[in-house]
Write a protein that holds these residues in place. Structure first.
Motif, PDB file in Angstrom:
ATOM      1  N   ASP A  13       0.846  -1.191   0.000  1.00 53.73           N
ATOM      2  CA  ASP A  13       0.000   0.000   0.000  1.00 53.73           C
ATOM      3  C   ASP A  13       0.885   1.246   0.000  1.00 53.73           C
ATOM      4  OD1 ASP A  13      -2.217  -1.692   0.332  1.00 53.73           O
ATOM      5  OD2 ASP A  13      -2.072  -1.587   2.509  1.00 53.73           O
ATOM      6  N   PRO A  14       0.459   2.303  -0.714  1.00 55.42           N
ATOM      7  CA  PRO A  14       1.201   3.560  -0.610  1.00 55.42           C
ATOM      8  C   PRO A  14       1.098   4.077   0.826  1.00 55.42           C
ATOM      9  CG  PRO A  14      -0.388   3.636  -2.414  1.00 55.42           C
ATOM     10  CD  PRO A  14      -0.653   2.389  -1.643  1.00 55.42           C
ATOM     11  N   SER A  15       2.094   4.824   1.272  1.00 57.37           N
ATOM     12  CA  SER A  15       2.064   5.284   2.662  1.00 57.37           C
ATOM     13  C   SER A  15       0.847   6.177   2.896  1.00 57.37           C
ATOM     14  CB  SER A  15       3.350   6.024   3.015  1.00 57.37           C
ATOM     15  OG  SER A  15       3.347   7.310   2.492  1.00 57.37           O
ATOM     16  N   GLY A  16       0.206   5.952   4.019  1.00 59.51           N
ATOM     17  CA  GLY A  16      -0.957   6.749   4.389  1.00 59.51           C
ATOM     18  C   GLY A  16      -2.281   6.222   3.875  1.00 59.51           C
ATOM     19  N   THR A  17      -2.274   5.198   3.028  1.00 53.35           N
ATOM     20  CA  THR A  17      -3.529   4.617   2.531  1.00 53.35           C
ATOM     21  C   THR A  17      -3.482   3.108   2.704  1.00 53.35           C
ATOM     22  OG1 THR A  17      -2.668   4.401   0.282  1.00 53.35           O
ATOM     23  CG2 THR A  17      -3.882   6.410   0.794  1.00 53.35           C
ATOM     24  N   ARG A  18      -4.669   2.503   2.687  1.00 57.72           N
ATOM     25  CA  ARG A  18      -4.742   1.049   2.782  1.00 57.72           C
ATOM     26  C   ARG A  18      -5.743   0.552   1.753  1.00 57.72           C
ATOM     27  NH1 ARG A  18      -6.463  -3.067   7.346  1.00 57.72           N
ATOM     28  NH2 ARG A  18      -5.809  -4.901   6.207  1.00 57.72           N
ATOM     29  N   TYR A  19      -5.248  -0.262   0.833  1.00 56.27           N
ATOM     30  CA  TYR A  19      -6.110  -0.835  -0.190  1.00 56.27           C
ATOM     31  C   TYR A  19      -6.705  -2.144   0.306  1.00 56.27           C
ATOM     32  CZ  TYR A  19      -4.437   2.550  -3.578  1.00 56.27           C
ATOM     33  OH  TYR A  19      -4.148   3.707  -4.245  1.00 56.27           O
ATOM     34  N   SER A  20      -7.818  -2.531  -0.293  1.00 54.52           N
ATOM     35  CA  SER A  20      -8.470  -3.783   0.079  1.00 54.52           C
ATOM     36  C   SER A  20      -7.654  -4.961  -0.457  1.00 54.52           C
ATOM     37  CB  SER A  20      -9.886  -3.829  -0.495  1.00 54.52           C
ATOM     38  OG  SER A  20      -9.829  -3.976  -1.902  1.00 54.52           O
ATOM     39  N   GLN A  21      -7.927  -6.136   0.092  1.00 53.83           N
ATOM     40  CA  GLN A  21      -7.253  -7.341  -0.379  1.00 53.83           C
ATOM     41  C   GLN A  21      -7.551  -7.585  -1.860  1.00 53.83           C
ATOM     42  OE1 GLN A  21      -6.951 -10.838   2.437  1.00 53.83           O
ATOM     43  NE2 GLN A  21      -8.721  -9.769   3.340  1.00 53.83           N
ATOM     44  N   ILE A  22      -8.762  -7.282  -2.281  1.00 50.41           N
ATOM     45  CA  ILE A  22      -9.143  -7.495  -3.682  1.00 50.41           C
ATOM     46  C   ILE A  22      -8.333  -6.586  -4.597  1.00 50.41           C
ATOM     47  CG2 ILE A  22     -11.015  -7.249  -5.368  1.00 50.41           C
ATOM     48  CD1 ILE A  22     -12.938  -8.188  -3.150  1.00 50.41           C
ATOM     49  N   ASP A  23      -8.196  -5.312  -4.223  1.00 53.03           N
ATOM     50  CA  ASP A  23      -7.412  -4.378  -5.044  1.00 53.03           C
ATOM     51  C   ASP A  23      -5.951  -4.816  -5.136  1.00 53.03           C
ATOM     52  OD1 ASP A  23      -9.636  -2.793  -5.483  1.00 53.03           O
ATOM     53  OD2 ASP A  23      -9.174  -1.433  -3.812  1.00 53.03           O
ATOM     54  N   ILE A  24      -5.379  -5.225  -4.027  1.00 53.42           N
ATOM     55  CA  ILE A  24      -3.984  -5.685  -4.025  1.00 53.42           C
ATOM     56  C   ILE A  24      -3.850  -6.953  -4.865  1.00 53.42           C
ATOM     57  CG2 ILE A  24      -2.154  -6.641  -2.566  1.00 53.42           C
ATOM     58  CD1 ILE A  24      -2.329  -3.638  -2.283  1.00 53.42           C
ATOM     59  N   PHE A  25      -4.792  -7.892  -4.718  1.00 53.24           N
ATOM     60  CA  PHE A  25      -4.760  -9.129  -5.506  1.00 53.24           C
ATOM     61  C   PHE A  25      -4.804  -8.827  -7.004  1.00 53.24           C
ATOM     62  CE2 PHE A  25      -7.151 -12.453  -7.763  1.00 53.24           C
ATOM     63  CZ  PHE A  25      -6.248 -13.498  -7.630  1.00 53.24           C
ATOM     64  N   ARG A  26      -5.703  -7.955  -7.404  1.00 54.17           N
ATOM     65  CA  ARG A  26      -5.813  -7.608  -8.829  1.00 54.17           C
ATOM     66  C   ARG A  26      -4.523  -6.971  -9.346  1.00 54.17           C
ATOM     67  NH1 ARG A  26     -11.949  -5.716  -8.199  1.00 54.17           N
ATOM     68  NH2 ARG A  26     -12.900  -7.724  -8.678  1.00 54.17           N
ATOM     69  N   ARG A  27      -3.908  -6.119  -8.542  1.00 52.72           N
ATOM     70  CA  ARG A  27      -2.645  -5.480  -8.952  1.00 52.72           C
ATOM     71  C   ARG A  27      -1.529  -6.522  -9.071  1.00 52.72           C
ATOM     72  NH1 ARG A  27      -0.131  -2.769 -12.251  1.00 52.72           N
ATOM     73  NH2 ARG A  27       1.696  -1.695 -11.491  1.00 52.72           N
ATOM     74  N   MET A  28      -1.485  -7.466  -8.140  1.00 48.82           N
ATOM     75  CA  MET A  28      -0.482  -8.536  -8.207  1.00 48.82           C
ATOM     76  C   MET A  28      -0.633  -9.345  -9.491  1.00 48.82           C
ATOM     77  SD  MET A  28      -0.499 -10.048  -4.341  1.00 48.82           S
ATOM     78  CE  MET A  28       0.319  -9.245  -2.979  1.00 48.82           C
ATOM     79  N   MET A  29      -1.875  -9.707  -9.817  1.00 49.72           N
ATOM     80  CA  MET A  29      -2.117 -10.511 -11.019  1.00 49.72           C
ATOM     81  C   MET A  29      -1.797  -9.715 -12.285  1.00 49.72           C
ATOM     82  SD  MET A  29      -2.786 -13.459  -9.914  1.00 49.72           S
ATOM     83  CE  MET A  29      -1.628 -13.050  -8.635  1.00 49.72           C
ATOM     84  N   GLU A  30      -2.050  -8.420 -12.241  1.00 52.65           N
ATOM     85  CA  GLU A  30      -1.709  -7.540 -13.369  1.00 52.65           C
ATOM     86  C   GLU A  30      -0.196  -7.546 -13.610  1.00 52.65           C
ATOM     87  OE1 GLU A  30      -2.239  -2.934 -13.535  1.00 52.65           O
ATOM     88  OE2 GLU A  30      -4.189  -3.843 -13.079  1.00 52.65           O
ATOM     89  N   ILE A  31       0.563  -7.427 -12.547  1.00 60.20           N
ATOM     90  CA  ILE A  31       2.030  -7.415 -12.659  1.00 60.20           C
ATOM     91  C   ILE A  31       2.533  -8.761 -13.167  1.00 60.20           C
ATOM     92  CG2 ILE A  31       4.184  -7.328 -11.322  1.00 60.20           C
ATOM     93  CD1 ILE A  31       2.754  -5.224  -9.519  1.00 60.20           C
ATOM     94  N   ILE A  32       2.033  -9.861 -12.616  1.00 59.43           N
ATOM     95  CA  ILE A  32       2.476 -11.186 -13.038  1.00 59.43           C
ATOM     96  C   ILE A  32       2.106 -11.449 -14.494  1.00 59.43           C
ATOM     97  CG2 ILE A  32       2.199 -13.656 -12.642  1.00 59.43           C
ATOM     98  CD1 ILE A  32       1.794 -12.969  -9.686  1.00 59.43           C
ATOM     99  N   ALA A  33       0.926 -11.005 -14.897  1.00 61.71           N
ATOM    100  CA  ALA A  33       0.494 -11.199 -16.288  1.00 61.71           C
ATOM    101  C   ALA A  33       1.420 -10.461 -17.271  1.00 61.71           C
ATOM    102  CB  ALA A  33      -0.928 -10.733 -16.470  1.00 61.71           C
ATOM    103  N   ASN A  34       2.055  -9.386 -16.830  1.00 61.57           N
ATOM    104  CA  ASN A  34       2.930  -8.602 -17.697  1.00 61.57           C
ATOM    105  C   ASN A  34       4.395  -9.039 -17.647  1.00 61.57           C
ATOM    106  OD1 ASN A  34       0.906  -6.923 -18.743  1.00 61.57           O
ATOM    107  ND2 ASN A  34       0.954  -5.670 -16.889  1.00 61.57           N
ATOM    108  N   LEU A  35       4.723 -10.062 -16.865  1.00 62.57           N
ATOM    109  CA  LEU A  35       6.102 -10.540 -16.818  1.00 62.57           C
ATOM    110  C   LEU A  35       6.467 -11.207 -18.144  1.00 62.57           C
ATOM    111  CD1 LEU A  35       6.416 -12.128 -13.262  1.00 62.57           C
ATOM    112  CD2 LEU A  35       7.395  -9.974 -14.054  1.00 62.57           C
ATOM    113  N   GLN A  36       7.616 -10.899 -18.645  1.00 65.80           N
ATOM    114  CA  GLN A  36       8.111 -11.481 -19.894  1.00 65.80           C
ATOM    115  C   GLN A  36       9.164 -12.535 -19.568  1.00 65.80           C
ATOM    116  OE1 GLN A  36       6.827 -10.597 -22.895  1.00 65.80           O
ATOM    117  NE2 GLN A  36       5.444  -9.224 -21.808  1.00 65.80           N
ATOM    118  N   LYS A  37       9.331 -13.460 -20.465  1.00 70.58           N
ATOM    119  CA  LYS A  37      10.348 -14.490 -20.264  1.00 70.58           C
ATOM    120  C   LYS A  37      11.711 -13.981 -20.629  1.00 70.58           C
ATOM    121  CE  LYS A  37      11.201 -19.286 -20.497  1.00 70.58           C
ATOM    122  NZ  LYS A  37      10.698 -20.567 -20.776  1.00 70.58           N
TER     123      LYS A  37
END
Length: 143
Positions: free
Chosen positions: A119-143
């Motif tokens: 989470d950025p300092s001073g804010t707290r995102y929900s578990q769903i928002d963090i999960f979606r961001r994690m999957m977005e990053i993993i989906a964009n990983l290149q070999k």
């Protein structure tokens, strides 16, 4: 003295398996650790199950509660934690895991996570928002 004992136990119990980033297409089994103290844990579990079911991946869900033993599946390909807090039992479960790719929401001492989405300092995102961001990053990983 107590911290020395805790550090010794964590070092002794830690997995010796090496870890690294993995592409989403290379993943077949995932263990997701949810924050069981969060009132939205049921909704989060539904979103996580739906995501991995659509991808045809095997999923193990674990609800972690602060100051309680965390029984995470040790032999998994990917360990994904949506837990925002730190604690001995939680850290022990993460460090014992033999997962080849570890994803977390907050880095722990000895840095067991390969990818951290916090989470950025001073804010707290929900578990769903963090999960979606994690999957977005993993989906964009290149070999």
């Amino acid at each position: 003295m107590a911290r020395f004992l805790v550090d010794t136990i964590l070092r002794w119990a830690a997995s010796k398996e090496s870890t690294s980033l993995m592409r989403l297409s290379d993943i077949s089994q995932v263990t997701v650790v949810l924050d069981g103290d969060d009132p939205s844990v049921g909704e989060v579990a539904h979103v996580v199950k739906s995501f991995f079911a659509a991808k045809g991946m095997q999923l193990v869900l674990v609800e972690a509660r602060q100051h309680r033993w965390v029984k995470a599946h040790r032999d998994t390909q990917v360990l994904l934690s949506l837990v925002p807090w730190k604690g001995f039992f939680f850290e022990l479960a993460i460090r014992r895991s033999r997962a080849r790719f570890k994803i977390g929401r907050a880095q722990l001492p000895a840095e067991p996570f390969d990818l951290v989405v916090s989470d950025p300092s001073g804010t707290r995102y929900s578990q769903i928002d963090i999960f979606r961001r994690m999957m977005e990053i993993i989906a964009n990983l290149q070999k």
